[in-house]
Design a protein around this motif. Structure first.
Motif, PDB file in Angstrom:
ATOM      1  N   LEU A   1       0.835  -1.200   0.000  1.00 18.71           N
ATOM      2  CA  LEU A   1       0.000   0.000   0.000  1.00 18.71           C
ATOM      3  C   LEU A   1       0.869   1.248   0.000  1.00 18.71           C
ATOM      4  N   MET A   2       0.317   2.311  -0.567  1.00 22.68           N
ATOM      5  CA  MET A   2       0.938   3.628  -0.525  1.00 22.68           C
ATOM      6  C   MET A   2       0.120   4.528   0.393  1.00 22.68           C
ATOM      7  N   PRO A   3       0.732   5.589   0.931  1.00 25.61           N
ATOM      8  CA  PRO A   3      -0.015   6.489   1.822  1.00 25.61           C
ATOM      9  C   PRO A   3      -0.922   7.428   1.034  1.00 25.61           C
ATOM     10  N   ASP A   4      -1.966   6.862   0.439  1.00 26.03           N
ATOM     11  CA  ASP A   4      -2.881   7.653  -0.387  1.00 26.03           C
ATOM     12  C   ASP A   4      -4.300   7.127  -0.239  1.00 26.03           C
ATOM     13  N   THR A   5      -5.225   7.789  -0.882  1.00 21.61           N
ATOM     14  CA  THR A   5      -6.633   7.420  -0.729  1.00 21.61           C
ATOM     15  C   THR A   5      -6.987   6.115  -1.445  1.00 21.61           C
ATOM     16  N   ASP A   6      -6.180   5.695  -2.421  1.00 17.63           N
ATOM     17  CA  ASP A   6      -6.428   4.419  -3.106  1.00 17.63           C
ATOM     18  C   ASP A   6      -6.412   3.251  -2.126  1.00 17.63           C
ATOM     19  N   SER A   7      -5.579   3.380  -1.086  1.00 15.24           N
ATOM     20  CA  SER A   7      -5.344   2.266  -0.167  1.00 15.24           C
ATOM     21  C   SER A   7      -6.420   2.120   0.904  1.00 15.24           C
ATOM     22  N   ILE A   8      -7.267   3.116   1.057  1.00 19.48           N
ATOM     23  CA  ILE A   8      -8.205   3.140   2.180  1.00 19.48           C
ATOM     24  C   ILE A   8      -9.170   1.948   2.221  1.00 19.48           C
ATOM     25  N   PRO A   9      -9.764   1.506   1.092  1.00 22.65           N
ATOM     26  CA  PRO A   9     -10.652   0.344   1.185  1.00 22.65           C
ATOM     27  C   PRO A   9      -9.951  -0.912   1.719  1.00 22.65           C
ATOM     28  N   PHE A  10      -8.682  -1.085   1.406  1.00 23.24           N
ATOM     29  CA  PHE A  10      -7.944  -2.241   1.916  1.00 23.24           C
ATOM     30  C   PHE A  10      -7.739  -2.125   3.429  1.00 23.24           C
ATOM     31  N   ILE A  11      -7.440  -0.916   3.887  1.00 22.24           N
ATOM     32  CA  ILE A  11      -7.253  -0.685   5.322  1.00 22.24           C
ATOM     33  C   ILE A  11      -8.553  -0.946   6.083  1.00 22.24           C
ATOM     34  N   ILE A  12      -9.655  -0.498   5.517  1.00 20.18           N
ATOM     35  CA  ILE A  12     -10.965  -0.728   6.137  1.00 20.18           C
ATOM     36  C   ILE A  12     -11.317  -2.219   6.122  1.00 20.18           C
ATOM     37  N   ALA A  13     -11.004  -2.896   5.037  1.00 26.62           N
ATOM     38  CA  ALA A  13     -11.291  -4.336   4.940  1.00 26.62           C
ATOM     39  C   ALA A  13     -10.549  -5.108   6.026  1.00 26.62           C
ATOM     40  N   GLU A  14      -9.322  -4.701   6.304  1.00 24.03           N
ATOM     41  CA  GLU A  14      -8.553  -5.345   7.371  1.00 24.03           C
ATOM     42  C   GLU A  14      -9.142  -5.004   8.733  1.00 24.03           C
ATOM     43  N   LYS A  15      -9.392  -3.722   8.964  1.00 28.92           N
ATOM     44  CA  LYS A  15      -9.915  -3.267  10.264  1.00 28.92           C
ATOM     45  C   LYS A  15     -11.240  -3.933  10.612  1.00 28.92           C
ATOM     46  N   ASN A  16     -12.120  -4.060   9.637  1.00 23.48           N
ATOM     47  CA  ASN A  16     -13.462  -4.595   9.883  1.00 23.48           C
ATOM     48  C   ASN A  16     -13.550  -6.121   9.770  1.00 23.48           C
ATOM     49  N   GLY A  17     -12.423  -6.762   9.498  1.00 25.19           N
ATOM     50  CA  GLY A  17     -12.403  -8.220   9.453  1.00 25.19           C
ATOM     51  C   GLY A  17     -12.981  -8.840   8.197  1.00 25.19           C
ATOM     52  N   TYR A  18     -13.057  -8.060   7.114  1.00 24.43           N
ATOM     53  CA  TYR A  18     -13.667  -8.590   5.897  1.00 24.43           C
ATOM     54  C   TYR A  18     -12.797  -9.663   5.229  1.00 24.43           C
ATOM     55  N   PHE A  19     -11.472  -9.528   5.339  1.00 29.33           N
ATOM     56  CA  PHE A  19     -10.602 -10.567   4.765  1.00 29.33           C
ATOM     57  C   PHE A  19     -10.837 -11.897   5.480  1.00 29.33           C
ATOM     58  N   LYS A  20     -10.944 -11.843   6.802  1.00 26.59           N
ATOM     59  CA  LYS A  20     -11.191 -13.067   7.573  1.00 26.59           C
ATOM     60  C   LYS A  20     -12.540 -13.667   7.217  1.00 26.59           C
ATOM     61  N   GLU A  21     -13.540 -12.803   7.029  1.00 26.22           N
ATOM     62  CA  GLU A  21     -14.865 -13.295   6.635  1.00 26.22           C
ATOM     63  C   GLU A  21     -14.810 -14.056   5.316  1.00 26.22           C
ATOM     64  N   GLU A  22     -13.919 -13.629   4.440  1.00 27.42           N
ATOM     65  CA  GLU A  22     -13.790 -14.280   3.126  1.00 27.42           C
ATOM     66  C   GLU A  22     -12.781 -15.421   3.146  1.00 27.42           C
ATOM     67  N   GLY A  23     -12.233 -15.707   4.332  1.00 27.07           N
ATOM     68  CA  GLY A  23     -11.352 -16.864   4.486  1.00 27.07           C
ATOM     69  C   GLY A  23      -9.983 -16.716   3.862  1.00 27.07           C
ATOM     70  N   VAL A  24      -9.501 -15.484   3.775  1.00 28.17           N
ATOM     71  CA  VAL A  24      -8.184 -15.277   3.170  1.00 28.17           C
ATOM     72  C   VAL A  24      -7.302 -14.483   4.137  1.00 28.17           C
TER      73      VAL A  24
END
Length: 316
Positions: free
Chosen positions: A41-64
């Protein structure tokens, strides 16, 4: 009778053994979890959905299992990619073309929602819009997405890069400081630096989103796309959940976390204008064509890569 009893006992044990073996195999199936994915990731707005996905546990929900690795510079990100430490990264079309031209097999898997803004100094009169900047100093970083977007903005306003005086300032903080101090007529900046400049009195001219210029992409190595296809698809499902969250949630609930995680300046809390994030989608063919034409015209890349050469479909 004893022989029959022994035979029945043997058969029973054999069936029980097979049953245990089958149940072990069934138990092993879920444990054969998805392969881990590492994303730069870069320190920019493009990266924000990935940061939110990690924070909210969405990656774990998808089993990855996803590791998000932050970088301060594109050079460090690309070096990590080529050394095999990353499967994918928030990037741009120029970086993809440069990597491919250098013999490193990467591909575009989706577009991102990054925005690059042309911002004028406080004292600049913008009566003629972009045309006001003719003959004036405009700061860019050479042979980068920043210069590409600047040239595209000029072209869409019937101007060329010879109509302005390009000042090469690679360091974004220095570019921002000089603009705010009146030492430049204008500069092209990524977010959140552009919003911070405007917050402090500089003037918005136009940006890549307004003009339909979309050079921001997600890139993955071809090896990752081949070996971790289902894992990348799971990443995108989590990404889409994060986009839904950002669209439906009060910014006050996540803005402090984003600023801290990305290392944004404190002013970004008030100044930062987040883009309207889109769910995972492929870039348009014109985005690839326009970028390649620019790279070829600058003789930065000799290959004439087509849409099919760079883009991989079917991951979402």
């Amino acid at each position: 009778m004893k022989k029959i009893a022994v035979l029945l006992l043997f058969v029973t044990l054999l069936i029980a053994g097979c049953g245990a073996s089958n149940s072990e195999k069934k138990a092993e199936t879920p444990s054969q979890s998805k392969k881990p994915i590492v994303i730069g990731l870069m320190p920019d707005t493009d990266s924000i959905p990935f940061i939110i996905a990690e924070k909210n546990g969405y990656f774990k929900e998808e089993g990855v299992e996803v590791t998000l690795m932050p970088f301060k510079s594109a050079m460090d990100r690309d070096a990590a990619m080529q050394s095999g430490n990353l499967d994918g990264a928030v990037s741009d079309l120029l970086a993809v073309a440069f990597a491919k031209s250098g013999g490193f097999d990467v591909c575009v898997t989706s577009m991102t929602d990054g925005n690059y803004r042309l911002v004028a100094g406080k004292s600049v009169d913008l009566a003629n819009g972009v045309g006001t900047l003719k003959g004036k100093d405009v700061a860019v970083s050479k042979n980068t997405i920043i210069e590409y977007v600047t040239d595209q903005i000029l072209a869409k306003n019937n101007m060329s890069d010879t109509d302005i005086e390009k000042v090469v300032i690679p360091q974004i903080p220095l570019r921002l400081e000089m603009l705010q101090n009146g030492k430049l007529a204008a500069a092209t900046l990524p977010e959140p630096m552009a919003s911070i400049a405007i917050f402090h009195g500089c003037k918005f001219v136009t940006d890549s989103a307004e003009l339909g210029i979309n050079p921001g992409v997600m890139m993955f190595t071809k090896a990752a796309v081949k070996d971790k296809n289902s894992e990348i698809a799971a990443v995108y499902r989590a990404y889409n959940k994060a986009v839904d969250y950002l669209a439906s949630t009060d910014r006050e609930k996540y803005i402090d976390f984003i600023i801290e995680k990305n290392g944004f300046p404190s002013e970004a809390k008030s100044a930062l204008k987040l883009p309207s994030y889109h769910k995972a989608a492929l870039p348009e063919e014109k985005d690839i064509t326009e970028c390649m034409e620019w790279l070829n015209s600058k003789k930065l890349v000799s290959d004439k890569y087509s849409y099919q050469d760079l883009v991989v479909k079917g991951l979402f």
